[in-house]
Motif scaffolding. Structure first.
Motif, PDB file in Angstrom:
ATOM      1  N   ALA A 146       0.844  -1.199   0.000  1.00 32.78           N
ATOM      2  CA  ALA A 146       0.000   0.000   0.000  1.00 32.78           C
ATOM      3  C   ALA A 146       0.879   1.250   0.000  1.00 32.78           C
ATOM      4  O   ALA A 146       0.598   2.221  -0.701  1.00 32.78           O
ATOM      5  N   ARG A 147       1.980   1.202   0.792  1.00 31.30           N
ATOM      6  CA  ARG A 147       2.900   2.341   0.848  1.00 31.30           C
ATOM      7  C   ARG A 147       3.526   2.593  -0.519  1.00 31.30           C
ATOM      8  O   ARG A 147       3.663   3.721  -0.956  1.00 31.30           O
ATOM      9  N   ARG A 152       3.932   5.753  -5.438  1.00 33.47           N
ATOM     10  CA  ARG A 152       3.850   5.841  -6.891  1.00 33.47           C
ATOM     11  C   ARG A 152       2.825   6.900  -7.299  1.00 33.47           C
ATOM     12  O   ARG A 152       3.057   7.705  -8.188  1.00 33.47           O
ATOM     13  N   ALA A 153       1.667   6.898  -6.613  1.00 33.26           N
ATOM     14  CA  ALA A 153       0.619   7.870  -6.916  1.00 33.26           C
ATOM     15  C   ALA A 153       1.146   9.285  -6.664  1.00 33.26           C
ATOM     16  O   ALA A 153       0.907  10.211  -7.439  1.00 33.26           O
ATOM     17  N   GLY A 157       1.675  12.218  -9.296  1.00 29.05           N
ATOM     18  CA  GLY A 157       1.059  13.516  -9.005  1.00 29.05           C
ATOM     19  C   GLY A 157       2.078  14.626  -9.156  1.00 29.05           C
ATOM     20  O   GLY A 157       1.799  15.674  -9.738  1.00 29.05           O
ATOM     21  N   GLN A 158       3.307  14.365  -8.652  1.00 24.26           N
ATOM     22  CA  GLN A 158       4.379  15.355  -8.765  1.00 24.26           C
ATOM     23  C   GLN A 158       4.712  15.629 -10.220  1.00 24.26           C
ATOM     24  O   GLN A 158       4.904  16.768 -10.614  1.00 24.26           O
ATOM     25  N   LEU A 159       4.775  14.558 -11.020  1.00 27.46           N
ATOM     26  CA  LEU A 159       5.080  14.717 -12.446  1.00 27.46           C
ATOM     27  C   LEU A 159       4.040  15.602 -13.107  1.00 27.46           C
ATOM     28  O   LEU A 159       4.364  16.509 -13.872  1.00 27.46           O
ATOM     29  N   VAL A 160       2.763  15.329 -12.786  1.00 26.10           N
ATOM     30  CA  VAL A 160       1.678  16.124 -13.363  1.00 26.10           C
ATOM     31  C   VAL A 160       1.813  17.567 -12.913  1.00 26.10           C
ATOM     32  O   VAL A 160       1.720  18.504 -13.710  1.00 26.10           O
ATOM     33  N   ALA A 161       2.084  17.754 -11.608  1.00 27.59           N
ATOM     34  CA  ALA A 161       2.223  19.104 -11.054  1.00 27.59           C
ATOM     35  C   ALA A 161       3.376  19.845 -11.732  1.00 27.59           C
ATOM     36  O   ALA A 161       3.233  21.014 -12.116  1.00 27.59           O
TER      37      ALA A 161
END
Ligand code: CO
Length: 175
Positions: A146-147, A152-153, A157-161
């Motif tokens: 889960a971690r 990864r999520a 998210g950082q890449l998108v940001a």
């Protein structure tokens, strides 16, 4: 002696995972906690927990796997029911003594190190039954997984940001 503790999961073979999720997730409102490629079963599995047990949607990823053959022969439907047991060896020994047809006479290792064994439908009145003994490390393994997923999520998210920031920067500097 051994005890059956609960139904751990019910596995359903599907042709199309997204189409199945349209009912099991979106229709019933069950949550998908993870989707995993299970290499040894040549399949993708989506896990949808309920309070006490899970629905597992299984889609074959090869033409040759047992699950793929099952799907071709019988179409989509319940593939197996998994019963959690506190002592899998004791349970298998007891069943063997009663001449129950076991697919695995000894426990095999499933995903995450759990110990499982299958019982032939011939002896169960038509249902493939999986026995499952929870390993003590199971919770830890799930938590680690889960971690990793969360990380990864977050990375994505950082890449998108970062991409958006670049885009916005570009928009602000037309010249
Ligand atoms: Co199973």
């Amino acid at each position: 002696m051994f005890s059956i503790l609960r139904i751990n999961h019910v596995a359903i073979v599907v042709e199309d995972l997204d189409a199945a999720l349209d009912f099991w997730r979106d229709g019933l409102g069950l949550e998908v906690t993870h989707v995993e490629e299970v290499a040894e079963q040549e399949s993708m599995v989506a896990f949808l927990p309920t309070a006490e047990s899970e629905i597992e949607l299984v889609k074959p990823t090869s033409e040759t796997s047992g699950v793929a053959r099952y799907l071709r022969k019988r179409g989509p439907g319940i593939h197996h029911i998994c019963l959690e047991v506190d002592d899998i060896e004791a349970c298998l020994a007891h069943l063997a003594e009663r001449n129950v047809r076991l697919i695995n006479a000894e426990p095999i290792l499933g995903t995450g190190g759990k110990r499982i064994a299958f019982i032939h439908p011939e002896s169960t009145h038509g249902v493939l039954v999986e026995l499952y003994e929870l390993s003590p490390q199971e919770d830890e393994i799930r938590l680690t997984r889960a971690r990793e997923l969360a990380q990864r999520a977050w990375d994505q998210g950082q890449l998108v940001a970062d991409g958006l920031r670049e885009l916005v920067k570009g928009l602000r500097e037309p010249d």
